[in-house]
Enzyme design. Structure first.
Site, PDB file in Angstrom:
ATOM      1  CE1 TYR A  79      -6.650   3.170   3.423  1.00 42.51           C
ATOM      2  CE2 TYR A  79      -5.986   2.598   5.655  1.00 42.51           C
ATOM      3  CZ  TYR A  79      -5.973   3.482   4.580  1.00 42.51           C
ATOM      4  OH  TYR A  79      -5.277   4.666   4.668  1.00 42.51           O
ATOM      5  CB  CYS A  80      -6.258  -1.854  -0.673  1.00 38.12           C
ATOM      6  SG  CYS A  80      -7.637  -2.939  -1.095  1.00 38.12           S
ATOM      7  CE  LYS A  81     -10.065   3.006  -6.955  1.00 41.78           C
ATOM      8  NZ  LYS A  81     -11.126   3.749  -6.374  1.00 41.78           N
ATOM      9  N   GLY A  83     -10.674  -3.313  -1.360  1.00 45.28           N
ATOM     10  CA  GLY A  83     -10.696  -4.567  -0.620  1.00 45.28           C
ATOM     11  C   GLY A  83      -9.890  -5.725  -1.159  1.00 45.28           C
ATOM     12  CG  PHE A 108      -9.398   5.545   0.948  1.00 48.32           C
ATOM     13  CD1 PHE A 108      -9.093   6.005   2.220  1.00 48.32           C
ATOM     14  CD2 PHE A 108      -9.570   6.462  -0.072  1.00 48.32           C
ATOM     15  CE1 PHE A 108      -8.953   7.361   2.470  1.00 48.32           C
ATOM     16  CE2 PHE A 108      -9.428   7.813   0.168  1.00 48.32           C
ATOM     17  CZ  PHE A 108      -9.118   8.269   1.436  1.00 48.32           C
TER      18      PHE A 108
END
Length: 126
Positions: A79-81, A83, A108
């Site tokens: 995951y990141c902020k 996608g 996230f």
């Protein structure tokens, strides 16, 4: 022909398995590797429980050196902020031979919006 970011993301999306927050929570319960590809400052502000931080910009260099990124058969949740970086990172890991890679839809931001558990760096607010 030159590719732009939308082209790269579309190519990556076609090879990546997306999962929603509920499926991600089930993966966490089963002990998957949770890989946060955001920058360290973002990670320090909060992350999924048990997450390992390997920023997208150094991912290819850390594979094989990081103990959580040695098993090509490991279940990995990225995951990141929101996608974008995790989609590209998941595609990269797939191309590097990792077979059980999934990406958290909404990143996230989607996770905290769903009121799931978040860990914070204990020294962050002292």
């Amino acid at each position: 022909m030159a590719l732009n970011k939308d082209d790269l993301l579309a190519e990556a999306r076609s090879a990546v398995v997306p999962v929603d927050a509920s499926a991600a929570e089930a993966m966490l319960a089963q002990g998957c590797v949770v890989l946060d590809v955001r920058e360290p400052a973002e990670f320090d502000m909060g992350h999924l429980p048990g997450a390992v931080n390997v920023p997208r910009g150094v991912l290819e260099f850390r594979v094989g050196d990081h103990p959580d990124l040695c098993d090509l058969q490991a279940d990995i949740l990225l995951y990141c902020k929101n996608g974008g970086r995790s989609t590209l990172a998941a595609h990269t890991l797939k191309r590097m031979g990792f077979e059980q890679v999934k990406m958290l839809v909404g990143g996230f931001d989607g996770w905290i919006g769903s009121v799931h558990k978040v860990e914070l760096d204990p020294g962050m607010y002292r």
